[in-house]
Design a protein around this motif. Sequence first.
Motif, PDB file in Angstrom:
ATOM      1  N   LYS A  35       0.855  -1.223  -0.037  1.00 22.94           N
ATOM      2  CA  LYS A  35      -0.032   0.008  -0.002  1.00 22.94           C
ATOM      3  C   LYS A  35       0.841   1.122  -0.147  1.00 22.94           C
ATOM      4  O   LYS A  35       0.485   2.276  -0.551  1.00 22.94           O
ATOM      5  CB  LYS A  35      -0.878   0.014   1.246  1.00 22.94           C
ATOM      6  N   ARG A  57       3.034   5.967  -2.260  1.00 26.03           N
ATOM      7  CA  ARG A  57       1.783   5.623  -1.727  1.00 26.03           C
ATOM      8  C   ARG A  57       0.849   5.129  -2.860  1.00 26.03           C
ATOM      9  O   ARG A  57       0.886   5.837  -3.834  1.00 26.03           O
ATOM     10  CB  ARG A  57       0.887   6.648  -0.695  1.00 26.03           C
ATOM     11  N   LYS A  58       0.100   3.946  -2.807  1.00 27.98           N
ATOM     12  CA  LYS A  58      -0.459   3.324  -3.950  1.00 27.98           C
ATOM     13  C   LYS A  58      -2.074   3.992  -4.029  1.00 27.98           C
ATOM     14  O   LYS A  58      -2.419   4.392  -2.783  1.00 27.98           O
ATOM     15  CB  LYS A  58      -0.717   1.808  -3.928  1.00 27.98           C
ATOM     16  N   SER A  59      -2.344   4.209  -5.042  1.00 27.36           N
ATOM     17  CA  SER A  59      -3.918   5.051  -5.080  1.00 27.36           C
ATOM     18  C   SER A  59      -4.961   3.868  -4.546  1.00 27.36           C
ATOM     19  O   SER A  59      -4.689   2.625  -4.873  1.00 27.36           O
ATOM     20  CB  SER A  59      -4.084   5.260  -6.747  1.00 27.36           C
ATOM     21  N   ASP A  60      -5.898   4.463  -3.882  1.00 25.25           N
ATOM     22  CA  ASP A  60      -7.058   3.331  -3.513  1.00 25.25           C
ATOM     23  C   ASP A  60      -7.695   3.023  -4.777  1.00 25.25           C
ATOM     24  O   ASP A  60      -8.612   2.013  -4.381  1.00 25.25           O
ATOM     25  CB  ASP A  60      -7.898   4.529  -2.508  1.00 25.25           C
ATOM     26  N   LYS A  61      -7.822   3.797  -5.961  1.00 23.39           N
ATOM     27  CA  LYS A  61      -8.879   3.639  -6.688  1.00 23.39           C
ATOM     28  C   LYS A  61      -8.133   2.888  -8.186  1.00 23.39           C
ATOM     29  O   LYS A  61      -8.902   2.392  -8.885  1.00 23.39           O
ATOM     30  CB  LYS A  61      -9.498   4.774  -7.300  1.00 23.39           C
TER      31      LYS A  61
END
Length: 245
Positions: A35, A57-61
């Motif tokens: 994540k 940080r990895k996108s939530d979408k």
Amino acid sequence: MDKENLEVLKERLKYAGFGEELNKELEKQMKQGKKEFRLGHSVTIEDKQVDFKLNFRKSDKMDRYFFNSFDAELHKPNGSKMSNTFYQNQHISAKEAFNLLEWRPVYKALFNKGGERYNAWIQLDLAEKNEKGQHPMLQYHDRYGFDLEKSLKTLPIVEMEGMDQKDRLLYSLKKGNLHEVNIAGMEGSFLVAANPQYKTISVYDETGKRLNLKDLRQEIKENLEQGMGKKQAPPKQEKGKTIKV
């Protein structure tokens, strides 16, 4: 892993002054699909160690990572440390972060909340910290009244006489660097830095000792009246470089 995303991040790191040394570790971390992750990077700038922690940080979408910020910690020769977090929307490079931690200002193009662009000198308030443990960022807008070129011309700086050298000097100081110059009427070389807070420049001798501008101008005047250190073109070898102190 999104390969296009990887290439974009590589370019971001390069543009931010971190080179290509972190590319392999960046790809490795992205393949693991975490994540969020951090990359460590240590360099020596002007004989001083600076430790960086780059935050991703990895996108939530979507399956894309973003390089959001980096933490910089400067190790002083006396054993003390200065640190701060810099965010990508500030567009601050690794070297500019070092200069800011050295309490030198940097000239940047910024945007207000309405998306309008403006120019300002930024400088860390190293004497204060906010609730997040970060140093507040001071700003001196163009309308504040600091004119770098005008301030430099208050001294007979030889590098201000040639267009190319003058441009290099102005560019370097706007990046927050200390810059080596020659001054007519004085022997040896000196170091200068922008000082927008007081609408002037700071001048140091070759050892890094800050000089009193009033006393310096008087000494220059007396030397020139005695015919000492007349204005000369700088030697052919490259001068006006950023100096290590």
